[in-house]
Design a protein around this motif. Sequence first.
Motif, PDB file in Angstrom:
ATOM      1  N   LEU A 214       3.374   6.512   2.401  1.00  0.00           N
ATOM      2  CA  LEU A 214       3.698   7.945   2.423  1.00  0.00           C
ATOM      3  C   LEU A 214       3.147   8.618   3.669  1.00  0.00           C
ATOM      4  O   LEU A 214       3.816   9.456   4.282  1.00  0.00           O
ATOM      5  N   LEU A 215       1.936   8.230   4.063  1.00  0.00           N
ATOM      6  CA  LEU A 215       1.343   8.773   5.281  1.00  0.00           C
ATOM      7  C   LEU A 215       2.166   8.372   6.503  1.00  0.00           C
ATOM      8  O   LEU A 215       2.433   9.193   7.380  1.00  0.00           O
TER       9      LEU A 215
ATOM     10  N   ASN B  90       0.855  -1.188   0.000  1.00  0.00           N
ATOM     11  CA  ASN B  90       0.000   0.000   0.000  1.00  0.00           C
ATOM     12  C   ASN B  90       0.890   1.237   0.000  1.00  0.00           C
ATOM     13  O   ASN B  90       1.163   1.818   1.050  1.00  0.00           O
ATOM     14  N   LYS B  91       1.338   1.630  -1.164  1.00  0.00           N
ATOM     15  CA  LYS B  91       2.313   2.711  -1.311  1.00  0.00           C
ATOM     16  C   LYS B  91       1.800   4.056  -0.784  1.00  0.00           C
ATOM     17  O   LYS B  91       2.548   4.796  -0.158  1.00  0.00           O
ATOM     18  N   LEU B  92       0.539   4.376  -1.029  1.00  0.00           N
ATOM     19  CA  LEU B  92       0.001   5.650  -0.544  1.00  0.00           C
ATOM     20  C   LEU B  92       0.001   5.722   0.974  1.00  0.00           C
ATOM     21  O   LEU B  92       0.358   6.745   1.559  1.00  0.00           O
ATOM     22  N   LYS B  93      -0.368   4.638   1.601  1.00  0.00           N
ATOM     23  CA  LYS B  93      -0.374   4.610   3.055  1.00  0.00           C
ATOM     24  C   LYS B  93       1.046   4.693   3.613  1.00  0.00           C
ATOM     25  O   LYS B  93       1.280   5.265   4.670  1.00  0.00           O
TER      26      LYS B  93
END
Length: 146
Positions: A61-62, A56-59
Motif C-alpha cells: 500500500l505504501l 507484505n501487503k501493508l508495504k
Amino acid sequence: MKIAAISSGGGHWIELQRIAPAFEDHDVFYISTHKNLGDTVQGRKFYTIPDASRWNKLKLLLVAFEVMKLMIFNRPDIVISTGAAPGVFGILAGKMLGAKTIWLDSIANVEHISLSGKLALHIADRVYTQWPSLADKNIIYAGNVL
C-alpha cells in the motif's frame, strides 16, 4: 514526450536499462526500489520507493501511494515497466492519468507470464513477453532484451 520508466531492482532493473536507449531522446524519469540504482541513470531524474512484495501487503500500500504521488507530480505521457509490483502500480497510476502504458515481462518467466504480468494484462495498453511460446492475442513477442 515524458516517459516514466519503473521497475524493482535486480534483473527487472537490468532489463529496463537494456531498453533505455530506445527512449534516451525523451524526457525520462526513473523509479526503483534501491537508491544506488540512481547512479546508473546519471543526468536523469531518479526516485526511490520502498521495496515490497505480495508477502507484505501493508508495504505494498505504501508503494502504491508513493508511485501514485510520483506519477501525479511528473505527469508522464508513457509509462513503461519491466516489473514487478512497483511496475504494476506504475502502469495503473499511468493509466488513471491518461498515459500510454507498456509492460515488458521478465525473461526469467519462461513457462508462463509473471503474476505481475498477469495483473498488467488487465491494465496496460501493450504487454510484451520475451519468449515466443508465451505470446498470444494479448501478449506480444518481439524478441528479448538480454
